[in-house]
Design a protein around this motif. Structure first.
Motif, PDB file in Angstrom:
ATOM      1  N   LYS A 196       1.484 -16.708  -7.609  1.00  0.00           N
ATOM      2  CA  LYS A 196       0.120 -16.414  -6.703  1.00  0.00           C
ATOM      3  C   LYS A 196       0.109 -15.647  -5.676  1.00  0.00           C
ATOM      4  N   ARG A 197       1.328 -15.169  -5.156  1.00  0.00           N
ATOM      5  CA  ARG A 197       1.295 -14.213  -4.129  1.00  0.00           C
ATOM      6  C   ARG A 197       1.221 -12.838  -4.813  1.00  0.00           C
ATOM      7  N   TRP A 198       1.909 -12.652  -6.123  1.00  0.00           N
ATOM      8  CA  TRP A 198       1.633 -11.453  -6.861  1.00  0.00           C
ATOM      9  C   TRP A 198       0.036 -11.380  -7.122  1.00  0.00           C
ATOM     10  N   TRP A 199      -0.542 -12.487  -7.543  1.00  0.00           N
ATOM     11  CA  TRP A 199      -1.941 -12.241  -7.692  1.00  0.00           C
ATOM     12  C   TRP A 199      -2.818 -11.878  -6.605  1.00  0.00           C
ATOM     13  N   THR A 200      -2.452 -12.226  -5.672  1.00  0.00           N
ATOM     14  CA  THR A 200      -3.371 -11.872  -4.348  1.00  0.00           C
ATOM     15  C   THR A 200      -3.429 -10.354  -4.109  1.00  0.00           C
ATOM     16  N   HIS A 201      -2.402  -9.567  -4.407  1.00  0.00           N
ATOM     17  CA  HIS A 201      -2.549  -8.136  -4.324  1.00  0.00           C
ATOM     18  C   HIS A 201      -3.466  -7.624  -5.319  1.00  0.00           C
ATOM     19  N   LEU A 225      -6.769  -5.493  -5.085  1.00  0.00           N
ATOM     20  CA  LEU A 225      -6.732  -4.054  -5.714  1.00  0.00           C
ATOM     21  C   LEU A 225      -7.928  -3.768  -6.764  1.00  0.00           C
ATOM     22  N   ALA A 226      -8.147  -5.096  -7.272  1.00  0.00           N
ATOM     23  CA  ALA A 226      -9.063  -5.041  -8.214  1.00  0.00           C
ATOM     24  C   ALA A 226     -10.472  -5.628  -7.877  1.00  0.00           C
ATOM     25  N   ASP A 227     -10.704  -5.724  -6.733  1.00  0.00           N
ATOM     26  CA  ASP A 227     -11.986  -6.082  -6.184  1.00  0.00           C
ATOM     27  C   ASP A 227     -12.905  -5.207  -6.314  1.00  0.00           C
ATOM     28  N   ASP A 228     -14.568  -5.629  -6.527  1.00  0.00           N
ATOM     29  CA  ASP A 228     -15.627  -4.923  -6.817  1.00  0.00           C
ATOM     30  C   ASP A 228     -15.456  -3.856  -5.460  1.00  0.00           C
ATOM     31  N   SER A 229     -14.938  -3.925  -4.387  1.00  0.00           N
ATOM     32  CA  SER A 229     -15.358  -3.108  -3.253  1.00  0.00           C
ATOM     33  C   SER A 229     -14.691  -2.124  -3.233  1.00  0.00           C
ATOM     34  N   VAL A 268      14.005   5.122 -10.297  1.00  0.00           N
ATOM     35  CA  VAL A 268      12.280   5.046  -9.648  1.00  0.00           C
ATOM     36  C   VAL A 268      11.905   3.790 -10.446  1.00  0.00           C
ATOM     37  N   VAL A 269      11.193   2.838  -9.713  1.00  0.00           N
ATOM     38  CA  VAL A 269      10.227   2.032 -10.225  1.00  0.00           C
ATOM     39  C   VAL A 269       8.906   2.396 -10.044  1.00  0.00           C
ATOM     40  N   SER A 270       8.118   2.490 -11.210  1.00  0.00           N
ATOM     41  CA  SER A 270       6.830   3.013 -10.761  1.00  0.00           C
ATOM     42  C   SER A 270       5.776   2.279 -11.632  1.00  0.00           C
ATOM     43  N   ALA A 271       4.532   2.394 -11.044  1.00  0.00           N
ATOM     44  CA  ALA A 271       3.135   1.983 -11.469  1.00  0.00           C
ATOM     45  C   ALA A 271       2.106   2.806 -11.238  1.00  0.00           C
ATOM     46  N   HIS A 272       0.850   2.835 -12.001  1.00  0.00           N
ATOM     47  CA  HIS A 272      -0.157   3.808 -11.497  1.00  0.00           C
ATOM     48  C   HIS A 272      -1.273   2.892 -10.490  1.00  0.00           C
ATOM     49  N   LEU A 273      -1.823   3.510  -9.673  1.00  0.00           N
ATOM     50  CA  LEU A 273      -2.598   2.833  -8.772  1.00  0.00           C
ATOM     51  C   LEU A 273      -4.257   3.096  -9.138  1.00  0.00           C
ATOM     52  N   ASP A 274      -4.318   4.327  -9.704  1.00  0.00           N
ATOM     53  CA  ASP A 274      -5.831   4.551 -10.337  1.00  0.00           C
ATOM     54  C   ASP A 274      -6.287   3.733 -11.275  1.00  0.00           C
ATOM     55  N   HIS A 275      -7.529   3.794 -11.462  1.00  0.00           N
ATOM     56  CA  HIS A 275      -8.150   3.268 -12.722  1.00  0.00           C
ATOM     57  C   HIS A 275      -9.554   4.083 -13.016  1.00  0.00           C
ATOM     58  N   LEU A 276     -10.512   3.478 -13.704  1.00  0.00           N
ATOM     59  CA  LEU A 276     -11.514   4.551 -14.138  1.00  0.00           C
ATOM     60  C   LEU A 276     -12.800   4.535 -13.325  1.00  0.00           C
ATOM     61  N   GLY A 277     -12.806   3.830 -12.153  1.00  0.00           N
ATOM     62  CA  GLY A 277     -13.866   3.798 -11.239  1.00  0.00           C
ATOM     63  C   GLY A 277     -15.299   3.105 -11.759  1.00  0.00           C
ATOM     64  N   ILE A 278     -16.400   3.713 -11.572  1.00  0.00           N
ATOM     65  CA  ILE A 278     -17.776   3.238 -11.872  1.00  0.00           C
ATOM     66  C   ILE A 278     -18.112   4.133 -13.291  1.00  0.00           C
ATOM     67  N   GLY A 279     -18.415   3.396 -14.085  1.00  0.00           N
ATOM     68  CA  GLY A 279     -18.873   4.002 -15.433  1.00  0.00           C
ATOM     69  C   GLY A 279     -20.055   3.297 -16.060  1.00  0.00           C
ATOM     70  N   ALA A 301      -7.848  -4.568 -13.306  1.00  0.00           N
ATOM     71  CA  ALA A 301      -6.742  -5.699 -12.846  1.00  0.00           C
ATOM     72  C   ALA A 301      -5.807  -5.727 -13.562  1.00  0.00           C
ATOM     73  N   MET A 302      -5.300  -5.847 -14.848  1.00  0.00           N
ATOM     74  CA  MET A 302      -4.327  -5.508 -15.601  1.00  0.00           C
ATOM     75  C   MET A 302      -3.992  -4.183 -15.586  1.00  0.00           C
ATOM     76  N   ASP A 303      -4.753  -3.162 -15.690  1.00  0.00           N
ATOM     77  CA  ASP A 303      -4.390  -1.626 -15.912  1.00  0.00           C
ATOM     78  C   ASP A 303      -5.070  -1.106 -14.587  1.00  0.00           C
ATOM     79  N   ASP A 304      -4.075  -0.960 -13.526  1.00  0.00           N
ATOM     80  CA  ASP A 304      -2.704  -1.257 -13.799  1.00  0.00           C
ATOM     81  C   ASP A 304      -2.622  -1.883 -12.096  1.00  0.00           C
ATOM     82  N   ALA A 305      -3.521  -2.493 -11.524  1.00  0.00           N
ATOM     83  CA  ALA A 305      -3.383  -3.234 -10.489  1.00  0.00           C
ATOM     84  C   ALA A 305      -2.125  -4.249 -10.493  1.00  0.00           C
ATOM     85  N   SER A 306      -1.918  -4.948 -11.805  1.00  0.00           N
ATOM     86  CA  SER A 306      -0.736  -5.834 -12.120  1.00  0.00           C
ATOM     87  C   SER A 306       0.612  -5.044 -11.753  1.00  0.00           C
TER      88      SER A 306
END
Length: 524
Positions: A24-29, A33-37, A301-312, A324-329
């Motif tokens: 649940k703590r992981w999910w709060t992030h 990150l995946a909020d509409d705002s 290095v432990v890595s993940a990407h922060l960007d996604h596709l924006g508004i489409g 959310a899964m790609d890749d806020a997770s």
């Protein structure tokens, strides 16, 4: 699970951890990150900046030292182009007549900063369009391709090893081979047999901005004058008058038979208009310093990407591609793994970099920039990358991309086995996932790397859930915080990844490529 996870981030637990609470703590992030705002965190956008600030704050709270060029940040600049489709056109030319191709429905025009505004050329069909010197395989051999546009179907021969096919299907390698042969453009027809998403979602992506690093830091393959993707449902029109049909091609492909190669009777006329801008964006880099006087100069290095596709383009009225899964997770996992290491008091011998990169959805650009312009002086010895690992059901099996390529595969087997989780090799190598995320930027620099998915047994409910996610949510607005996720399983995954990072950081020797690995060449 097949057993209990006895270890988490290097700490032995006297009792089973509260995986639900950790999850649940992981999910709060992800909820942040995946909020509409944040409007889908498109590279260089205001939403991405909010995400980057959040990651820097979380890295600081987790006790990581700043390791960017300015605090936790490593800034870079991008050239940006976006298609101006109302002023574009695509036509098939045959017997003196021009047949319009409906953009979006039948085909899409690719854009890049160097695309030609007007192209008219003949076409040839070149099977899979691959040139693989190691196997003396060349789909361009015997064809007159100079000055032509090559039509090919995605994929590769069934009898060639998956890693080699994946490498030579990368855009960079295709462009190198095409440029050497004098090809000026390409038409890709996605293989319906291995399609991950419906054509409607492929078509909607054409309005996304395309980006290129202003300073890529190395020799880049020359761009083609024109790049086109054709809807397989409309591809038959390309073969009119050639004596062959696309149905014939599909039949050979589905039977794993060699594909024919031949000139086509249709030419291509394309007009491409685009808008041009520039943006800046940042990688976020945190450091857990090593404790050994010598080994601390080496980096895991432990890595993940922060960007996604924006508004489409809207899907069911929703235009925000939350990712959310790609890749806020993966970013949430970076934070939680770093936090667990801090809480455990772990002191790895090698230094561990926590790297949240930008521009992955634009072609792995942020990781490419970091690999070419690392913010640390010592050698990077491993990359452990997390990109939509999909904790959609309990963690019984962990699929590992790159499992048999380096000694990192042995490390993850040991850690997962201790946690009661069975390791699986990539079950869908035809999707080329080992070269489709940020680990590939490190692999091309010779760094052993891994990437992950939750695994499953074919024919089970887990397989159906996994594949439904791709067809219904991948690169669509439905990848948001309303989807069902197994948060406890995500926490267990984080524990395994934390233990893996520590094992690699504490090992007497650096990870090495296996002697029979295709990717070993990059380290030589």
């Amino acid at each position: 699970m097949a057993g209990t996870l006895a270890l988490a981030a290097g700490v032995a637990f006297a009792q089973e951890p509260d995986w639900d609470a950790l999850g649940k703590r992981w999910w709060t992030h992800i909820q942040f990150l995946a909020d509409d705002s944040l409007e889908g965190r498109d590279t260089g956008s205001a939403g991405y900046e909010k995400a980057a600030q959040y990651m820097a704050e979380q890295f600081r709270a987790a006790g990581l030292q700043p390791a960017g060029t300015e605090g936790y940040r490593q800034a870079m600049e991008f050239n940006v182009v976006r298609i101006d489709e109302p002023h574009c056109a695509l036509e098939l030319l045959r017997d003196g007549a021009a047949q319009p191709v409906k953009l979006g429905d039948e085909a899409i025009l690719g854009v890049n900063a160097h695309a030609a505004e007007h192209v008219e050329a003949g076409t040839v069909f070149a099977g899979y369009g691959l040139t693989i010197p190691e196997f003396r395989y060349d789909d361009l051999a015997g064809l007159e391709v100079k000055g032509k546009i090559v039509v090919y179907v995605s994929g590769g021969p069934a009898d060639l090893p998956g890693p080699i096919k994946a490498h030579y299907q990368s855009g960079e390698e295709r462009r190198k081979a095409f440029a050497k042969a004098g090809v000026i453009g390409a038409i890709a027809i996605p293989n319906p047999k291995s399609a991950e998403v419906p054509w409607s979602r492929v078509a909607a992506s054409r309005f996304q901005p395309r980006m290129e690093l202003r300073d890529p830091g190395g020799d880049m393959a020359p761009p083609l004058q024109v790049g086109i993707t054709f809807n397989p449902a409309s591809a038959e029109m390309l073969f009119a008058g050639s004596g062959h049909t696309f149905a014939e091609i599909l039949a050979a492909l589905n039977a794993n038979k060699p594909l024919p190669h031949f000139p086509l009777a249709t030419g291509i006329r394309a007009r491409v208009e685009m808008t041009r801008t520039e943006v800046k964006s940042e990688n976020i880099v945190g450091l857990l310093p090593g404790s050994d006087a010598e080994l601390q100069k080496e980096y895991v290095v432990v890595s993940a990407h922060l960007d996604h596709l924006g508004i489409g383009e809207p899907v069911n009225g929703d235009r925000i591609y939350n990712g959310a899964m790609d890749d806020a997770s993966g970013d949430a996992s970076l934070i939680e793994i770093a936090r667990a290491l801090k809480d455990s008091g772990a002191k790895p011998k090698r230094s561990i970099i926590f790297l949240s990169v930008t521009g992955e959805e634009k072609g792995e650009l942020g990781s490419e920039y970091f690999a070419a312009h690392p913010t640390v002086a010592g050698p990077i010895v491993a990359d452990i990358n997390m990109d939509m690992y999909l904790p959609l059901f309990p963690l019984k099996y962990l699929e590992v991309q790159g499992l048999g390529e380096s000694t990192l595969g042995d490390d993850v087997r040991a850690v997962a086995t201790a946690a009661g989780v069975q390791v699986q090799a990539d079950k869908e190598p035809e999707h080329n996932r080992f070269i489709r995320s940020d680990q590939y930027s490190f692999i091309k620099k010779g760094v052993p790397s891994l990437a992950f998915k939750f695994g499953y047994i074919p024919g089970t409910a887990e397989e159906r859930i996994f594949k439904a996610w791709y067809s219904e949510r991948y690169h669509g607005p439905a990848d948001d915080v309303s989807q069902p996720v197994d948060v406890a399983a995500a926490a267990q995954f984080n524990a395994i990844l934390g233990q893996l990072a520590l094992r690699v950081a504490d090992a007497p020797a650096r990870p090495t490529w296996k002697t029979d690995s295709f990717f070993r060449r990059f380290a030589q």
